[in-house]
Design an enzyme around this catalytic site. Structure first.
Site, PDB file in Angstrom:
ATOM      1  N   GLU A   1      84.507  32.102  44.229  1.00  0.00           N
ATOM      2  CA  GLU A   1      84.530  30.060  44.167  1.00  0.00           C
ATOM      3  C   GLU A   1      85.618  29.814  42.463  1.00  0.00           C
ATOM      4  OE1 GLU A   1      81.014  27.440  44.680  1.00  0.00           O
ATOM      5  OE2 GLU A   1      80.952  28.812  46.724  1.00  0.00           O
TER       6      GLU A   1
ATOM      7  N   GLU B   1      79.023  31.919  52.799  1.00  0.00           N
ATOM      8  CA  GLU B   1      78.235  31.559  52.116  1.00  0.00           C
ATOM      9  C   GLU B   1      77.717  30.231  52.519  1.00  0.00           C
ATOM     10  OE1 GLU B   1      78.214  29.871  48.572  1.00  0.00           O
ATOM     11  OE2 GLU B   1      78.374  31.732  47.330  1.00  0.00           O
TER      12      GLU B   1
END
Length: 752
Positions: free
Chosen positions: A514, A618
């Protein structure tokens, strides 16, 4: 005041007040005069007029003189008053200055006293370290245990600015919490169709419950008969006999070598060279030796220790009969997508996954792993290693395989490899547990997705990168330095995992979790990613290399970084971090998963409309951001409108559940699964299975996460136990092939 200070007009009154007589009251002195002879009446009148005029002129002159004297006196009085006022002002100014000087002296004394206390604490800390060394010497039977002179061999783990915490009262225990991502930026998702223009933006929640203690109720003393005593005694004897038998059986198993002791066999450092004693290679310093090779070796690959893993290995295990064994090719992930789960919060600690580690007053400032290490001080190494050793065990991997999953994603951070000046993290302890976890995954046929969750400087400034706050990776004063450090770390890791031992099991290699490309310059991140990819390939790693989408929109990746074989785009999908998705009704959330995310997966997989190979590493079932710390320690949530980030542009201080009113509540969302209604369970099941269906349009999925301390909507393990996740990942009842019901008509409130 003297009479000379009083104006003439007032003197007589003052004298009267003092009982004195005025000049007018005194008897006049008789003047001696010579009598003149009589005169005529006309002469007398003329003389009287002359004397009268002369007297009037004299009186007028005297009056003028009096007025002049009075005016001069009034002027003197006014000047005197002015002088007195000026002197008073100066006096007050002097007093203020003196007060300021006194306060400054007091502050200096306080600062000096604080410095003295700091020095005393430092001295006490040094004394404590000396006592600890002495205790260690006694534990190792008097052997010489001087620290290694090599700083790389024995990193300093005590924070430089550590201050030993004072004695504190017992804190209340956090008993409800959750797990997951923070910060999400706007502009998330594809711009295709009706599901595109939704933003993501995130933080964390803080909810607490005070621990309640109750005293046991005193029972009345009862009198037993002799017969009852004999009966109870007999029962106790039988129980004691059973215990003895069980103990004997367990003891025989221990003697045969099947130890169940989680700490493993007792280690010795008799064969450990002096330079490695009391370092991460000394097995006597480990919290557990279970399934570790305690025979000393300092063999390194890519400057990383093999930790005794120089023996043969067995890749014949198969996670389930739907997928090939480890020593067989997986094939095309587009045709056989991965079904996996994350081990979040294990080797990269996150507050919402293990809130018990962050159970401190907000004033302590413990919000991430960095500040946790500072706060724990000398206890940091033992506390964090105990977490590594107990949060994930061998049974974790066995349970994951039994759930019908075939991949496991393991987040870890750069301090498993190296630390730098000023770092507060615990050096290389997590490296040993990472390698043991990989071996346990091997035992149960699970393929591993390595996830570099935290890079030097932090690639996103969120707490799961290790340090919440500024982004120091490819940004700021040390941005380039930290980017190069990150490449150095991947240089070591990729050499290590290019060994034959890991070629079948490490199928996915993550570069950076991320990176916040809505803040960082996108072209700079792309250049770094290309450099890292080429280096990893050069070092001999041939599996899939993973890079994050950076939240800049999947369609924006179309045409970028093409021609790199096995380079895969990683996407993380959540509705709760987006103000324009968290307010979807239950029905719309399921519909969005079936339609919006399916559309995104298919278009991202197509290089004409997206990047190409795309995975979804995720996601969760959570439909609110109510879980504790899911929007950072000490912040509220969007659902109830209590998200106070300290920034007006990101704070959400009005309820944002679908009804957007005071009925929005987190009570039911945070309730124990046993209290969930059947309608809510139906929604959670359909929402999860809709996401599984959608993400299998790409290269597969990994649920976030396997377990949490208190937040079942973020735990695959808890979801299975609650009946809201399939018992086998492939055995699902909903595949977006039927209509999604309006759950509110079945009695499920949209506000909880």
């Amino acid at each position: 005041m003297s009479d000379t200070d009083i104006p003439r007009a007032h003197r007589s009154r003052n004298r009267s007040a003092r009982g004195e007589s005025s000049r007018r009251d005194r008897p006049r002195k008789k003047e001696s005069r010579t009598r003149r002879g009589a005169s005529s009446a006309d002469e007398g009148r003329a003389d009287r007029r002359s004397r009268s005029q002369s007297l009037s002129a004299n009186a007028l002159a005297q009056l003028n003189q009096d007025n002049v004297r009075q005016q001069k006196h009034a002027d003197r009085e006014r000047r005197k008053r002015d002088r007195e006022r000026g002197e008073g002002h100066d006096e007050r100014a002097r007093e203020r200055l003196e007060r300021q000087q006194r306060r400054e002296r007091e502050r200096r004394r306080e600062r000096e006293a604080e410095r003295d206390r700091d020095r005393e604490r430092e001295m006490e800390w040094e004394r404590e370290r000396q006592r600890e060394r002495e205790r260690e010497q006694r534990r190792t039977r008097g052997r010489d245990r001087s620290p290694s002179p090599d700083p790389e061999a024995e990193p300093v783990i005590i924070p430089k600015n550590y201050q030993k915490p004072g004695r504190q009262k017992k804190k209340s225990r956090v008993v409800s919490g959750a797990v997951m991502e923070e910060g999400r930026s706007k502009g998330w998702g594809f711009g295709f169709g009706g599901w595109g223009n939704h933003s993501r933006d995130g933080s964390y929640d803080s909810l607490r419950k005070e621990e309640l203690y109750s005293q046991p109720e005193k029972k009345k003393k009862t009198t037993w008969s002799k017969r009852k005593k004999w009966i109870v005694g007999g029962i106790c004897a039988v129980i004691l006999l059973i215990i003895i038998i069980v103990a004997a059986v367990v003891g025989s198993k221990h003697k045969s070598g099947s130890s169940s002791d989680s700490s493993g066999p007792k280690a010795s450092n008799s064969d450990v060279p002096a330079k490695w004693i009391n370092t991460y290679l000394d097995p006597t310093t480990w919290a557990s030796t279970e399934d570790f090779n305690t025979t000393f070796t300092d063999v390194m690959v890519g400057d990383l220790p093999i930790m005794g893993l120089n023996s043969d290995w067995d890749d014949s295990a198969q996670a389930n009969d739907k997928v090939p064994a480890l020593n067989k090719p997986w094939g095309n992930y587009s045709k056989t997508p991965a079904r996996g789960v994350n081990l979040g919060g294990w080797l990269s600690i996150e507050p919402f996954i293990t809130p018990s580690l962050f159970n401190y007053p907000l004033s302590a400032g413990v919000v991430d792993e960095w500040t946790l290490c500072i706060h724990l001080g000398s206890q940091a190494a033992s506390t964090i290693e105990n977490h590594y050793n107990t949060f994930v065990t061998e049974s974790t991997f066995q349970d994951i395989a039994n759930a019908g999953l075939d991949h496991v994603r393991i987040p870890f951070s750069y301090w498993a490899v190296k630390v730098y000046d000023g770092d507060q993290y615990i050096y290389r302890t997590s490296w040993r547990y990472l390698l043991r976890g990989i071996e346990w995954a091997r035992k149960y046929g699970l393929r591993v997705n390595l996830d570099m969750h935290g890079l030097p400087g932090s690639q996103n400034g969120w707490n799961h990168s290790g340090r919440q706050g500024a982004i120091g990776w490819l940004n700021g004063t040390n941005g380039d330095l930290n980017a190069q450090r990150s490449l150095d770390i991947h240089n070591s890791l990729s050499q290590f995992f290019a060994q034959d031992r890991y070629k079948n099991i490490i199928t996915h290699y993550g570069l950076a979790n991320e990176p916040r490309m809505t803040f960082l310059k996108a072209s700079t991140v792309v250049n770094w990613t290309e450099t890292a990819y080429k280096m990893v390939r050069k070092n001999g790693y041939n599996g899939l290399v993973i890079f994050g989408d950076g939240f800049m929109g999947l369609d924006n990746w179309q045409g970028k970084m093409q021609g790199y074989d096995g380079l895969v785009l990683d996407v993380h999908q959540y509705v709760i971090f987006n103000q324009n998705q968290i307010d979807f009704t239950h029905q719309k959330k399921v519909q969005y998963a079936c339609q919006g995310w399916t559309q995104q997966a298919e278009q991202s997989q197509d290089t004409s409309t997206g990047y190409g190979p795309t995975q979804f590493a995720e996601w969760s079932q959570a439909d609110t951001d109510c879980a504790q710390y899911v929007t950072n320690v000490g912040q509220g949530n969007r659902w109830e409108g209590t998200l106070n980030t300290g920034n007006a542009s990101t704070a959400i201080l009005t309820p944002d559940c679908p009804t957007k009113d005071s009925k929005c509540s987190c009570d039911q969302a945070n309730a124990d699964p046993s209290k969930w209604s059947s309608e809510y369970k139906q929604f959670l099941t359909m929402f999860a299975e809709a996401q599984m269906y959608s993400f299998e349009k790409g290269l597969g999925w990994w649920y976030w996460t396997w377990q949490t301390e208190t937040s079942p909507q973020w735990s695959y393990k808890a979801g299975m136990q609650a009946g809201v996740l399939p018992q086998k990942a492939w055995d699902r009842s909903f595949n977006c092939d039927t209509d999604v019901p309006d759950f509110s008509k079945s009695g499920l409130p949209e506000y909880y």
